[in-house]
Design a protein around this motif. Sequence first.
Motif: not given
Length: 421
Positions: A210, A206, A275, A277, A212, A259, A272
């Motif tokens: 960062t 991201a 997110f 995906f 994830l 995130v 966040s």
Amino acid sequence: MNSKILKALVPLPCLAATAVQALPIYQSNEVTLYMEGYFTAHMVNTMGATQMQNGASRIRIGLNVPAYDKWDTGFNLEWGINAISSAQNLIIQGDQQAAPGDRGESLYLRQGHAFAKHPKWGDFVIGKQWSVYYDVTYITDWYNVSGGLASGTYALGTDGGVSGTGRADSAITWRKAWKFDAGEFQVGLQYANHVADLNISVEDVAGPNTLLVCPPGDCEYGQSQGFSAVYRANIGKGLFLGVSYNRVQMDIASNNGIVLNTALNGEPLVISNDFVFDADSNDWTAAFGVYYGEGAYEKGWYAALVLDRSQNNELAPAGSVEGITNFFDAKGSESFISYTWGANNCYSIYGGHNLLRSDDNEFDRALIRENEFRLKQIYLGAQYRWNDRVKLYFENAFDSSNDVAAPVVGNFTAVGFRVDI
């Protein structure tokens, strides 16, 4: 030379061997309760250290209940036993593998299942059990200390429970054999709908600095299916041909991906939690096996070979790649050859190999060291069967794996014993 010393140098005699049978605990017209298993341990010299190690010791309790119309029903419960030291690290692999959460336990579950068998309708089994994939790959899994590293059976450094390739978790299987003059043909089917979370975190997806993280419950192993077909031909001492396949759905998707900002000092900061995906994939492996002979450690020659091809069924050591998961596609092969002689099949010499190599261009490019994952071991050993329930063994592994595989394998010399119930 003193005659007493001469006598001491003569090989131990082979004691009369009889067919090993389960030990009955209770028997009546309605049920039979029995116990099986063995204790094994070995002194191992590896990586410059010598220590006593747990073998694949186990104990199994079974109950057989004859039912109507030739049905045989019952259950089996089998526990692995770390009898030498429950806190010892597992260095030797293969059938000694436990599920990750069980590795420090003195007693852990290897199998637990119920069954219903019928000569016409086949064998139905429900629970944790040997997979139909293993119906083919077992033919090279006869080493006393190691082995089973390149057939896809003990996937992801576990007992193959989650993937359904080894001692499959929560599986339903059906096997049926047909006998005829030329031999025997058997098929096996397997299904599992268990869920095991995948702990996945990927850097810089991201943006820079960062991380994830997939939230619990969103990334998981889902449904799996397996198939095997085996033909045992009445040719000479016996010819075996088999194929097996196993597939697991990997659900790697979420609308709530977390995130984290990793650029800050101290704990990463959540920036966040929504997110999105989707990286769904499959974990599959296929094997072909062939052997000739009466069986491993049976009189005369036994020679077996297994070839494996897999996708996302192998896991490289942590920290060996950058930017992607440690799952990789692979090609593998295993062999096991034994020659047994003596009046009661007392003496055996054996050897073979395990070779596993990555077959994944994206994975190979992301390796920090080397340009592929290569695990390669050659085995050479000897076994003395004192009687049908006691044996002594000596086993060597000559390792030529590269740096990527080095954390999970190595040279070793082992001397051990096994006592069957």
